[in-house]
Design an enzyme around this catalytic site. Structure first.
Site, short mmCIF file in Angstrom:
data_model
loop_
_atom_site.label_atom_id
_atom_site.label_comp_id
_atom_site.label_asym_id
_atom_site.label_seq_id
_atom_site.Cartn_x
_atom_site.Cartn_y
_atom_site.Cartn_z
N ALA A 213 0.86 -1.19 0.00
CA ALA A 213 0.00 0.00 0.00
C ALA A 213 0.89 1.23 0.00
O ALA A 213 2.06 1.17 0.40
CB ALA A 213 -0.90 0.01 1.22
N GLY B 238 -1.66 2.06 -5.85
CA GLY B 238 -1.60 2.38 -7.26
C GLY B 238 -0.37 3.14 -7.73
O GLY B 238 -0.31 3.54 -8.88
N ARG B 239 0.63 3.32 -6.81
CA ARG B 239 1.87 3.95 -7.26
C ARG B 239 2.44 3.19 -8.47
O ARG B 239 2.99 3.79 -9.38
CB ARG B 239 2.89 3.96 -6.09
CG ARG B 239 4.26 4.50 -6.45
CD ARG B 239 5.35 3.95 -5.54
NE ARG B 239 5.29 2.51 -5.41
CZ ARG B 239 5.71 1.65 -6.34
NH1 ARG B 239 6.24 2.08 -7.45
NH2 ARG B 239 5.60 0.34 -6.14
N GLU C 100 -5.28 -5.19 -8.74
CA GLU C 100 -5.12 -5.42 -7.30
C GLU C 100 -6.48 -5.40 -6.60
O GLU C 100 -6.73 -6.18 -5.68
CB GLU C 100 -4.19 -4.37 -6.70
CG GLU C 100 -2.73 -4.57 -7.13
CD GLU C 100 -1.79 -3.45 -6.70
OE1 GLU C 100 -0.59 -3.70 -6.63
OE2 GLU C 100 -2.25 -2.32 -6.45
C1 5RP Z 1 1.15 -0.89 -6.98
C2 5RP Z 1 0.80 -0.72 -5.55
C3 5RP Z 1 1.85 -1.12 -4.55
O1 5RP Z 1 1.35 -2.18 -3.81
C4 5RP Z 1 2.16 0.05 -3.65
O2 5RP Z 1 2.59 1.12 -4.46
C5 5RP Z 1 3.26 -0.30 -2.65
O3 5RP Z 1 4.48 -0.53 -3.30
P1 5RP Z 1 5.83 -0.76 -2.50
O4 5RP Z 1 5.66 -2.02 -1.72
O5 5RP Z 1 6.89 -0.86 -3.58
O6 5RP Z 1 6.07 0.44 -1.61
O7 5RP Z 1 -0.26 -0.30 -5.18
O8 5RP Z 1 0.14 -0.41 -7.80
#
Ligand code: 5RP
Length: 220
Positions: free
Chosen positions: A84, A96-97, A104
Protein backbone atom coordinates in the site's frame (compact mmCIF):
# COMPACT_ATOMS: atom_id res chain seq x y z
CA UNK A 1 13.30 0.64 4.97
CA UNK A 2 14.20 -2.37 2.82
CA UNK A 3 14.70 -4.41 6.00
CA UNK A 4 11.23 -3.42 7.19
CA UNK A 5 9.73 -4.32 3.81
CA UNK A 6 11.52 -7.65 3.87
CA UNK A 7 10.27 -8.44 7.35
CA UNK A 8 6.67 -7.59 6.41
CA UNK A 9 6.90 -9.61 3.19
CA UNK A 10 8.41 -12.64 4.88
CA UNK A 11 5.82 -12.62 7.69
CA UNK A 12 3.02 -12.51 5.10
CA UNK A 13 4.57 -15.39 3.17
CA UNK A 14 4.56 -17.45 6.35
CA UNK A 15 0.73 -17.19 6.39
CA UNK A 16 0.55 -19.19 3.16
CA UNK A 17 -0.52 -22.81 3.62
CA UNK A 18 -0.11 -25.85 1.41
CA UNK A 19 -2.71 -26.02 -1.37
CA UNK A 20 -3.66 -22.34 -1.24
CA UNK A 21 -4.54 -20.20 -4.25
CA UNK A 22 -3.19 -16.72 -3.55
CA UNK A 23 -3.36 -13.25 -5.06
CA UNK A 24 0.05 -11.76 -5.78
CA UNK A 25 0.17 -7.96 -5.48
CA UNK A 26 2.64 -5.61 -7.11
CA UNK A 27 5.55 -3.57 -5.73
CA UNK A 28 8.78 -3.89 -3.82
CA UNK A 29 7.32 -5.21 -0.54
CA UNK A 30 5.37 -7.98 -2.25
CA UNK A 31 8.56 -9.05 -4.03
CA UNK A 32 9.96 -9.99 -0.62
CA UNK A 33 6.86 -12.08 0.10
CA UNK A 34 7.34 -13.80 -3.26
CA UNK A 35 11.00 -14.45 -2.45
CA UNK A 36 10.03 -16.24 0.78
CA UNK A 37 7.14 -18.14 -0.86
CA UNK A 38 9.56 -19.33 -3.53
CA UNK A 39 11.98 -20.49 -0.80
CA UNK A 40 9.14 -22.37 0.93
CA UNK A 41 8.12 -24.01 -2.36
CA UNK A 42 11.68 -25.34 -2.71
CA UNK A 43 12.29 -26.27 0.92
CA UNK A 44 8.85 -27.43 2.14
CA UNK A 45 7.50 -28.59 -1.24
CA UNK A 46 4.60 -26.18 -0.66
CA UNK A 47 2.01 -26.46 -3.46
CA UNK A 48 0.58 -23.02 -4.22
CA UNK A 49 -0.59 -21.14 -7.28
CA UNK A 50 -0.87 -17.38 -7.61
CA UNK A 51 -2.97 -14.89 -9.53
CA UNK A 52 -0.61 -12.02 -10.48
CA UNK A 53 -1.86 -8.43 -10.45
CA UNK A 54 0.59 -7.10 -13.05
CA UNK A 55 3.19 -8.08 -15.63
CA UNK A 56 5.80 -7.36 -12.95
CA UNK A 57 4.23 -9.88 -10.56
CA UNK A 58 3.71 -12.45 -13.31
CA UNK A 59 7.26 -12.31 -14.65
CA UNK A 60 8.85 -12.38 -11.20
CA UNK A 61 6.63 -15.32 -10.18
CA UNK A 62 7.80 -17.27 -13.22
CA UNK A 63 11.45 -16.48 -12.41
CA UNK A 64 10.90 -17.59 -8.81
CA UNK A 65 9.11 -20.84 -9.65
CA UNK A 66 5.69 -19.77 -8.34
CA UNK A 67 2.97 -21.37 -10.44
CA UNK A 68 0.49 -18.95 -12.02
CA UNK A 69 -3.25 -19.22 -12.38
CA UNK A 70 -6.11 -16.82 -13.12
CA UNK A 71 -9.30 -15.44 -11.63
CA UNK A 72 -11.17 -17.29 -14.38
CA UNK A 73 -9.86 -20.60 -13.02
CA UNK A 74 -10.15 -19.46 -9.38
CA UNK A 75 -12.75 -16.73 -8.81
CA UNK A 76 -12.24 -17.19 -5.05
CA UNK A 77 -8.77 -16.88 -3.53
CA UNK A 78 -7.66 -18.09 -0.10
CA UNK A 79 -5.65 -14.96 0.48
CA UNK A 80 -3.99 -12.09 -1.31
CA UNK A 81 -0.76 -10.33 -0.34
CA UNK A 82 -0.26 -6.74 -1.45
CA UNK A 83 1.45 -3.47 -0.53
CA UNK A 84 0.00 0.00 0.00
CA UNK A 85 1.08 3.61 -0.44
CA UNK A 86 -0.84 4.89 2.60
CA UNK A 87 -2.94 3.10 5.21
CA UNK A 88 -4.97 4.64 8.04
CA UNK A 89 -5.92 3.14 11.44
CA UNK A 90 -9.26 1.90 9.99
CA UNK A 91 -7.25 -0.05 7.35
CA UNK A 92 -8.44 2.17 4.51
CA UNK A 93 -5.76 2.57 1.87
CA UNK A 94 -4.39 4.39 -1.12
CA UNK A 95 -2.74 2.09 -3.67
CA UNK A 96 -1.60 2.38 -7.26
CA UNK A 97 1.87 3.95 -7.26
CA UNK A 98 2.76 1.06 -9.58
CA UNK A 99 -0.41 1.59 -11.66
CA UNK A 100 -1.59 -1.92 -10.78
CA UNK A 101 -4.54 -1.00 -8.53
CA UNK A 102 -7.27 -2.12 -10.96
CA UNK A 103 -6.16 -5.75 -10.95
CA UNK A 104 -5.12 -5.42 -7.30
CA UNK A 105 -8.69 -4.46 -6.41
CA UNK A 106 -10.13 -7.39 -8.40
CA UNK A 107 -7.80 -9.73 -6.53
CA UNK A 108 -8.50 -8.14 -3.13
CA UNK A 109 -12.22 -8.50 -3.79
CA UNK A 110 -11.81 -12.20 -4.63
CA UNK A 111 -9.67 -12.99 -1.57
CA UNK A 112 -10.98 -14.37 1.68
CA UNK A 113 -8.15 -12.65 3.56
CA UNK A 114 -6.30 -9.58 2.31
CA UNK A 115 -2.81 -9.26 3.80
CA UNK A 116 -1.28 -5.80 3.41
CA UNK A 117 2.46 -5.52 3.85
CA UNK A 118 3.99 -2.12 4.62
CA UNK A 119 6.81 -0.38 6.41
CA UNK A 120 5.78 2.19 8.99
CA UNK A 121 6.30 5.16 6.63
CA UNK A 122 3.01 4.09 5.00
CA UNK A 123 0.94 4.35 8.19
CA UNK A 124 -0.89 7.70 8.48
CA UNK A 125 -3.68 9.05 10.66
CA UNK A 126 -5.55 10.59 7.68
CA UNK A 127 -5.15 9.58 4.03
CA UNK A 128 -3.81 12.59 2.13
CA UNK A 129 -1.61 11.22 -0.68
CA UNK A 130 -2.33 11.43 -4.39
CA UNK A 131 -5.04 8.97 -5.44
CA UNK A 132 -4.17 7.15 -8.68
CA UNK A 133 -7.15 6.75 -11.00
CA UNK A 134 -7.08 4.50 -14.05
CA UNK A 135 -9.08 6.11 -16.87
CA UNK A 136 -10.18 5.21 -20.33
CA UNK A 137 -7.98 7.36 -22.64
CA UNK A 138 -11.11 8.33 -24.63
CA UNK A 139 -12.58 10.05 -21.56
CA UNK A 140 -9.41 11.47 -20.00
CA UNK A 141 -10.26 15.19 -20.24
CA UNK A 142 -13.89 14.88 -19.06
CA UNK A 143 -12.69 12.78 -16.11
CA UNK A 144 -10.10 15.47 -15.20
CA UNK A 145 -12.88 18.05 -15.20
CA UNK A 146 -15.09 15.89 -12.98
CA UNK A 147 -12.19 15.33 -10.56
CA UNK A 148 -11.87 19.14 -10.31
CA UNK A 149 -15.62 19.31 -9.56
CA UNK A 150 -15.01 16.82 -6.71
CA UNK A 151 -12.41 19.22 -5.24
CA UNK A 152 -9.37 17.42 -6.60
CA UNK A 153 -6.57 18.26 -8.94
CA UNK A 154 -5.56 15.66 -11.54
CA UNK A 155 -2.27 15.17 -13.35
CA UNK A 156 -1.78 12.67 -16.16
CA UNK A 157 1.05 10.32 -15.08
CA UNK A 158 3.87 10.41 -17.62
CA UNK A 159 6.16 7.52 -18.39
CA UNK A 160 9.88 7.19 -18.04
CA UNK A 161 11.44 5.34 -20.93
CA UNK A 162 8.59 6.64 -23.06
CA UNK A 163 7.31 10.10 -24.00
CA UNK A 164 3.77 10.88 -22.95
CA UNK A 165 1.36 9.09 -20.63
CA UNK A 166 2.01 5.86 -18.76
CA UNK A 167 -0.11 3.12 -20.32
CA UNK A 168 -1.33 0.67 -17.68
CA UNK A 169 -1.21 -3.13 -18.07
CA UNK A 170 -4.84 -2.77 -19.19
CA UNK A 171 -4.14 -0.17 -21.91
CA UNK A 172 -5.45 2.84 -19.96
CA UNK A 173 -4.05 6.15 -18.62
CA UNK A 174 -3.35 6.93 -14.96
CA UNK A 175 -4.32 10.22 -13.30
CA UNK A 176 -2.66 11.17 -10.00
CA UNK A 177 -5.28 13.16 -8.12
CA UNK A 178 -4.69 15.23 -5.00
CA UNK A 179 -7.60 16.02 -2.67
CA UNK A 180 -5.71 17.19 0.44
CA UNK A 181 -6.85 15.41 3.60
CA UNK A 182 -9.44 12.81 2.67
CA UNK A 183 -12.00 13.02 5.49
CA UNK A 184 -14.42 10.49 4.02
CA UNK A 185 -12.50 8.00 1.87
CA UNK A 186 -15.61 5.81 1.39
CA UNK A 187 -17.60 8.70 -0.07
CA UNK A 188 -14.70 9.82 -2.28
CA UNK A 189 -14.17 6.28 -3.58
CA UNK A 190 -17.85 6.09 -4.51
CA UNK A 191 -17.95 9.59 -6.06
CA UNK A 192 -14.92 8.79 -8.23
CA UNK A 193 -16.42 5.43 -9.25
CA UNK A 194 -19.56 7.25 -10.43
CA UNK A 195 -17.65 9.24 -13.08
CA UNK A 196 -18.05 7.74 -16.58
CA UNK A 197 -14.63 6.87 -17.99
CA UNK A 198 -13.11 6.04 -14.60
CA UNK A 199 -12.02 2.42 -14.66
CA UNK A 200 -10.86 2.20 -11.02
CA UNK A 201 -9.38 4.36 -8.28
CA UNK A 202 -6.61 3.45 -5.87
CA UNK A 203 -8.82 4.09 -2.83
CA UNK A 204 -9.48 0.81 -1.04
CA UNK A 205 -12.15 1.28 1.63
CA UNK A 206 -14.36 -1.79 1.27
CA UNK A 207 -12.04 -4.57 2.45
CA UNK A 208 -11.22 -3.40 5.95
CA UNK A 209 -13.11 -6.33 7.53
CA UNK A 210 -10.90 -8.94 5.88
CA UNK A 211 -7.65 -6.98 5.92
CA UNK A 212 -4.68 -8.07 8.03
CA UNK A 213 -1.94 -5.42 8.16
CA UNK A 214 1.67 -6.46 8.66
CA UNK A 215 3.98 -3.55 9.45
CA UNK A 216 7.61 -4.59 9.08
CA UNK A 217 10.01 -3.62 11.82
CA UNK A 218 13.39 -2.11 10.97
CA UNK A 219 16.10 -4.48 12.13
CA UNK A 220 19.77 -3.59 12.29
C1 5RP B 1 1.15 -0.89 -6.98
C2 5RP B 1 0.80 -0.72 -5.55
C3 5RP B 1 1.85 -1.12 -4.55
O1 5RP B 1 1.35 -2.18 -3.81
C4 5RP B 1 2.16 0.05 -3.65
O2 5RP B 1 2.59 1.12 -4.46
C5 5RP B 1 3.26 -0.30 -2.65
O3 5RP B 1 4.48 -0.53 -3.30
P1 5RP B 1 5.83 -0.76 -2.50
O4 5RP B 1 5.66 -2.02 -1.72
O5 5RP B 1 6.89 -0.86 -3.58
O6 5RP B 1 6.07 0.44 -1.61
O7 5RP B 1 -0.26 -0.30 -5.18
O8 5RP B 1 0.14 -0.41 -7.80
Amino acid sequence: MDKAKQEAGYRAADQVRDGMIIGIGTGSTVLYAMERISERIREEKLAVAGVPTSYQAAYRAVEMGIMLTSLDAHPKLDLAIDGADQIDPAKRMIKGRGAAHLREKCVADAAETFIVVVDDSKCVSILDGPVPIEVLPFACMPVIKRINDLGGSALIRNGSGKDGPVISDNGNFILDCTFGEIRSPEELEQNIANVPGVVESGLFTRYTGKTMVIVGAKKS
